[in-house]
Each structure stands twice: as C-alpha cells, then as structure tokens.
Design a protein around this motif. Structure first.
Motif, mmCIF file in Angstrom:
data_model
loop_
_atom_site.group_PDB
_atom_site.id
_atom_site.type_symbol
_atom_site.label_atom_id
_atom_site.label_comp_id
_atom_site.label_asym_id
_atom_site.label_seq_id
_atom_site.Cartn_x
_atom_site.Cartn_y
_atom_site.Cartn_z
ATOM 1 N N THR A 47 32.964 -4.409 4.928
ATOM 2 C CA THR A 47 33.308 -5.761 5.736
ATOM 3 C C THR A 47 32.219 -6.434 6.540
ATOM 4 N N LYS A 48 31.316 -5.476 6.903
ATOM 5 C CA LYS A 48 30.410 -6.252 7.635
ATOM 6 C C LYS A 48 29.195 -6.955 6.836
ATOM 7 N N ILE A 49 29.230 -6.313 5.646
ATOM 8 C CA ILE A 49 28.443 -6.973 4.551
ATOM 9 C C ILE A 49 28.857 -8.517 4.071
ATOM 10 N N ASP A 50 30.366 -8.472 4.011
ATOM 11 C CA ASP A 50 31.070 -9.584 3.521
ATOM 12 C C ASP A 50 31.008 -10.812 4.895
ATOM 13 N N ASN A 51 31.145 -10.076 6.129
ATOM 14 C CA ASN A 51 31.046 -10.905 7.091
ATOM 15 C C ASN A 51 29.618 -11.478 7.454
ATOM 16 N N VAL A 52 28.609 -10.747 6.893
ATOM 17 C CA VAL A 52 27.268 -11.230 7.233
ATOM 18 C C VAL A 52 26.832 -12.112 5.988
ATOM 19 N N TYR A 53 27.481 -11.942 4.647
ATOM 20 C CA TYR A 53 27.164 -12.764 3.395
ATOM 21 C C TYR A 53 27.938 -13.910 3.873
ATOM 22 N N GLY A 54 29.037 -13.941 4.467
ATOM 23 C CA GLY A 54 29.583 -15.447 4.830
ATOM 24 C C GLY A 54 28.880 -16.224 5.954
ATOM 25 N N GLN A 55 28.421 -15.584 6.950
ATOM 26 C CA GLN A 55 27.695 -16.222 7.761
ATOM 27 C C GLN A 55 26.312 -16.728 7.186
ATOM 28 N N THR A 56 26.035 -15.798 6.258
ATOM 29 C CA THR A 56 24.637 -16.463 5.742
ATOM 30 C C THR A 56 24.784 -17.721 4.930
ATOM 31 N N GLN A 57 26.141 -17.631 4.301
ATOM 32 C CA GLN A 57 26.328 -18.820 3.258
ATOM 33 C C GLN A 57 26.479 -19.898 4.419
ATOM 34 N N GLU A 58 27.036 -19.918 5.494
ATOM 35 C CA GLU A 58 27.327 -20.894 6.331
ATOM 36 C C GLU A 58 25.852 -21.537 6.901
ATOM 37 N N LEU A 59 24.960 -20.231 7.164
ATOM 38 C CA LEU A 59 23.740 -20.834 7.811
ATOM 39 C C LEU A 59 23.085 -21.546 6.707
ATOM 40 N N ILE A 60 23.168 -21.213 5.385
ATOM 41 C CA ILE A 60 22.518 -21.834 4.446
ATOM 42 C C ILE A 60 22.896 -23.206 4.107
ATOM 43 N N ALA A 61 24.410 -23.484 4.226
ATOM 44 C CA ALA A 61 24.987 -24.794 4.264
ATOM 45 C C ALA A 61 24.808 -25.749 5.301
ATOM 46 N N GLU A 62 24.508 -25.057 6.379
ATOM 47 C CA GLU A 62 23.889 -25.843 7.438
ATOM 48 C C GLU A 62 22.646 -26.448 7.735
ATOM 49 N N TYR A 63 21.801 -25.286 7.004
ATOM 50 C CA TYR A 63 20.428 -25.706 6.958
ATOM 51 C C TYR A 63 20.170 -26.802 5.798
ATOM 52 N N ARG A 64 20.888 -26.729 4.673
ATOM 53 C CA ARG A 64 20.801 -27.785 3.925
ATOM 54 C C ARG A 64 21.401 -28.994 4.683
ATOM 55 N N SER A 65 22.128 -29.059 5.475
ATOM 56 C CA SER A 65 22.969 -30.177 5.768
ATOM 57 C C SER A 65 21.974 -30.774 6.649
ATOM 58 N N ILE A 66 21.196 -29.745 7.707
ATOM 59 C CA ILE A 66 20.031 -30.209 8.390
ATOM 60 C C ILE A 66 18.876 -30.989 7.802
ATOM 61 N N VAL A 67 18.561 -30.278 6.739
ATOM 62 C CA VAL A 67 17.518 -30.788 5.710
ATOM 63 C C VAL A 67 17.822 -32.356 5.202
ATOM 64 N N ASP A 68 18.963 -32.536 4.732
ATOM 65 C CA ASP A 68 19.591 -33.569 4.105
ATOM 66 C C ASP A 68 19.548 -34.554 5.475
ATOM 67 N N GLU A 69 20.091 -34.317 6.695
ATOM 68 C CA GLU A 69 19.941 -35.376 7.610
ATOM 69 C C GLU A 69 18.709 -35.612 8.237
ATOM 70 N N THR A 70 17.832 -34.661 8.182
ATOM 71 C CA THR A 70 16.464 -34.950 8.399
ATOM 72 C C THR A 70 15.687 -35.773 7.526
ATOM 73 N N GLU A 71 16.133 -35.762 6.298
ATOM 74 C CA GLU A 71 15.461 -36.835 5.494
ATOM 75 C C GLU A 71 15.927 -37.986 5.425
ATOM 76 N N LEU A 72 17.392 -38.200 5.720
ATOM 77 C CA LEU A 72 17.934 -39.461 6.023
ATOM 78 C C LEU A 72 17.417 -39.921 7.239
ATOM 79 N N MET A 73 17.124 -39.266 8.352
ATOM 80 C CA MET A 73 16.371 -39.566 9.427
ATOM 81 C C MET A 73 15.275 -40.317 9.255
ATOM 82 N N LYS A 74 14.363 -39.467 8.407
ATOM 83 C CA LYS A 74 13.177 -39.999 8.086
ATOM 84 C C LYS A 74 13.038 -41.345 7.348
#
Length: 254
Positions: A47-74
């Motif tokens: 269960t902890k692994i599943d939660n961590v994996y889910g959080q990791t996926q969310e962080l990855i998605a957020e990171y990618r979104s931030i990277v995309d926004e950073t490129e757009l802002m540039k």
C-alpha cells in the motif's frame, strides 16, 4: 493372533497416528500464525509502495508541467524583450521627430508671418474687388497666429487656404452693384469682373462706362464705343449671356 490382540493393535495405531497428526499440526499453526503478521506487513508495504508510486507519478507530471511552463515563459519573455526593444527604438525615433518638429516650428512660424504680410500687400496692390472680405481674411489670420488654442499645423493650413482663395479669384466671373464717386457725385453702377483681366462698371442708365486702371488706382471713363462691350461683360458675369470675346482696354502692369 486373537481378535482382541488385533483390535488392541489397531487402537494403538490410531492413537499413534492421532498423536502424530497433532504433533505435525502444531508447527503448521505456528507457521501460519507467524506468517499472518508478515502478510499484513506485506500488504501495508505494498500500500505504501502504491501510494509512493502514485505520488511519484504526480510529482513527475507536475515537474513536466513546470518544465513546459518554463519553456513557454522563456519564449514569452523573449517575445516581450523584443517588443520592449522595438518600443525603445520607436521612442527614440519619436524623440528625434519631436526635436525636428520643434525646429520646424521655429522656421515655419516666421514664414507664416511673412506669407500673411505678402498676402496683404498683394491684395492692396490688386484690383479692388471684394476688398473688405479679402482684407478681413488677412486680419483673421493675424488673430489666429497669436491664439494658443490653434495648433501650428492648423495656422499653416489656414494661411495656405487664403492663398488658394486668392488664386481662385484669377478665374472668377462675377457681377455686383456699387457706387462710384465721379466729379464729386455718387453714381450707382453695375460692376462686372472677369478674373483679374477685366474690372468694369456701367451706370444704370447705360450711358456711361468705366474700367479700373490698376496702375493709377482709379476708374477711367470709357468712350461710347465701349458701352455695348461693357454691357455684355456684365451680362456674362450674371450668366445672362455665354462667355465670348469682347473688345475692352487692358492695362498692363508698369
């Protein structure tokens, strides 16, 4: 072997088997009991692994979104930087134009005063038709020149307009009535004008005719041979007759 002996052996064997099964069952129970916490711990870990994996996926998605926004802002910041550079260039250009306009004003204003003076001198030297209206136009030009509510461009436009009106008088064909002072007498007359070439007058009784001599600034009486031509000029000016050649004296400039 007797029947009793065999029954006794069977009973003994059953008891032994039962005892053996109890001996075997106890360790299995112990293993099962010991495995239950492990299974529960494994479930919790998964269960902890599943939660961590889910959080990791969310962080990855957020990171990618931030990277995309950073490129757009540039890209946007680069665009804004180019706009600012262009605006700065425009401001510099406007500053140069304003400086040029100030210099132009310094030259144009004296020019307009000279043009107004020249126009007034020309009108006073010209054939005296519509004299009051023409000199009044000059006076209005002098008034707007000292008016702070009128822009320099508008002042210049009106000066040019006055020159345009004076130019148009060269082809003006008009008729009016007025009074001539002849030998101390006031004589009512019809006046005909063909541009700046012919400016004539004739008494109402058609017995006298005059032509303006711009060299002497006086009306000069004409002979009887000019009575009919002057009458025709006045009729043409009133659009009562078509324009045609007439014989009249013309005074050249001295």
């Amino acid at each position: 072997m007797s029947v009793k002996i065999r029954k006794s052996l069977v009973a003994t064997a059953l008891v032994g088997a039962f005892a053996s099964s109890n001996v075997i069952a106890d360790p299995l129970n112990d293993v099962q009991k010991a495995g239950q916490p492990i299974q529960k711990a494994a479930v919790k870990s998964q269960t902890k692994i599943d939660n961590v994996y889910g959080q990791t996926q969310e962080l990855i998605a957020e990171y990618r979104s931030i990277v995309d926004e950073t490129e757009l802002m540039k890209v946007y910041n680069d665009h804004v930087a180019r706009l600012v550079a262009d605006q700065n260039a425009s401001i510099a250009s406007f500053d140069r134009q304003i400086a040029t306009i100030d210099n132009t004003k310094q030259n144009v204003v004296p020019l307009m005063y000279r043009m107004i003076d020249t126009l007034e001198q020309f009108i006073k030297a010209d054939v005296p038709f519509n004299l009051e209206t023409r000199l009044g136009r000059v006076e209005r030009l002098r008034e707007i020149m000292v008016s702070a509510s009128v822009t320099t461009s508008e002042k210049f436009r009106q000066v040019l307009e006055a020159y345009t009106i004076e130019t148009a008088y060269s082809s003006l064909v008009s008729a009016s009535q007025g009074t001539l002072e002849v030998d101390g007498k006031s004589i009512n007359v019809d006046i005909g004008q063909l541009g700046r070439i012919t400016y004539v007058a004739q008494s109402f009784d058609l017995k006298h005719a005059w032509v303006w001599d711009n060299n002497t600034k006086q009306w000069k009486e004409l002979g009887e041979e000019y009575l009919k031509p002057v009458k025709e000029v006045i009729r043409m000016a009133r659009k009562q007759a078509t324009l045609e050649l007439v014989k009249l004296p013309i005074f050249g400039a001295e």
